[in-house]
Design an enzyme around this catalytic site. Structure first.
Site, mmCIF file in Angstrom:
data_model
loop_
_atom_site.group_PDB
_atom_site.id
_atom_site.type_symbol
_atom_site.label_atom_id
_atom_site.label_comp_id
_atom_site.label_asym_id
_atom_site.label_seq_id
_atom_site.Cartn_x
_atom_site.Cartn_y
_atom_site.Cartn_z
ATOM 1 N N GLY A 37 62.785 40.172 31.284
ATOM 2 C CA GLY A 37 63.334 41.518 31.194
ATOM 3 C C GLY A 37 62.368 42.570 30.677
ATOM 4 C CD GLN A 38 56.461 42.717 28.746
ATOM 5 O OE1 GLN A 38 56.216 41.600 29.195
ATOM 6 N NE2 GLN A 38 55.658 43.348 27.928
ATOM 7 C CG ASP A 85 64.177 53.011 24.764
ATOM 8 O OD1 ASP A 85 64.121 53.814 25.715
ATOM 9 O OD2 ASP A 85 64.115 51.779 24.921
ATOM 10 C CG HIS A 99 58.235 47.020 23.902
ATOM 11 N ND1 HIS A 99 57.615 46.553 25.045
ATOM 12 C CD2 HIS A 99 59.520 47.244 24.248
ATOM 13 C CE1 HIS A 99 58.488 46.509 26.035
ATOM 14 N NE2 HIS A 99 59.663 46.912 25.576
ATOM 15 C CG LEU A 100 59.029 44.003 17.694
ATOM 16 C CD1 LEU A 100 59.007 43.999 16.172
ATOM 17 C CD2 LEU A 100 59.318 42.619 18.238
ATOM 18 C CG HIS A 101 63.916 46.764 22.843
ATOM 19 N ND1 HIS A 101 64.178 47.892 23.569
ATOM 20 C CD2 HIS A 101 63.074 46.009 23.592
ATOM 21 C CE1 HIS A 101 63.529 47.828 24.723
ATOM 22 N NE2 HIS A 101 62.853 46.689 24.763
#
Length: 151
Positions: free
Chosen positions: A91-92, A29, A98-100
Site C-alpha cells: 500500500g505504499q 498529510d 514514512h510513518l502515518h
C-alpha cells in the site's frame, strides 16, 4: 518526477509542518484520512524500511512518538495508529519511507488491518519454523541494511 517528500524537506513544496529535527520532518498529510493525520519522514531519501539505517529509523520513530503524544493532548482520541507501508503490495503510495500517525475513533471509517475475524492460531511447529527462517536472515545489531533485491 522528483520525490514529493524530498521536495517538502527541501522547502520546494508547501507543507503544514508539525515538528522537525535534524533527521526527520513531521507534517500533516494533504489527504486527512482523519483530522490530525500526520506523516513523519526522514530528511534523507530512503525508499523502504529494509533500506533505512537503524539509527535514522530510531530518530524517525522518536519524532513519531512525540507526534503521537501531541495528538493525544490535542485531539484526545480513544485510539491511535502508527502505520508504515512498503511497496505497492503493502500500500505504499510515495516511494520515500514514512510513518502515518493517525488519531483514531471508533467508527471513523478507516480500514481495519484485519477486515474480518483473525485466522486461527498457527501451530507452534509452523511458528517455530518461521522464526528459525527469520533468524537466519536477521542482520547483526547495528549492521547496515542489506541491499534490497529487485523483483
Amino acid at each position: 518526477m522528483t520525490c514529493p517528500f524530498c521536495a517538502i524537506v527541501a522547502g520546494e513544496l508547501e507543507a503544514s509542518v508539525v515538528a522537525q529535527t535534524d533527521a526527520a520532518v513531521a507534517f500533516l498529510d494533504q489527504r486527512q484520512a482523519v483530522p490530525g493525520h500526520v506523516l513523519v519522514v526522514p530528511r534523507l531519501h530512503v525508499e523502504h524500511i529494509d533500506a533505512i539505517d537503524p539509527v535514522l529509523a530510531g530518530e524517525v520513530m522518536q519524532l513519531g512518538v512525540r507526534v503521537a503524544q501531541a495528538l493525544r493532548v490535542a485531539f484526545d482520541p480513544p485510539g491511535l495508529n502508527l502505520w508504515q507501508s512498503n511497496g505497492a503490495a503493502g500500500g505504499q503510495e510515495v516511494a520515500h519511507f514514512h510513518l502515518h500517525v493517525q488519531p483514531r475513533r471508533v467508527g471513523d471509517g478507516l480500514l481495519r488491518v484485519y477486515p474480518h475475524a483473525l485466522p486461527a492460531p498457527a501451530s507452534r511447529e509452523v511458528l517455530d519454523d518461521l522464526a528459525a527462517r527469520l533468524r537466519l536472515s536477521l542482520p547483526p545489531d547495528g549492521a547496515s541494511p542489506a541491499p534490497r533485491s529487485q523483483p
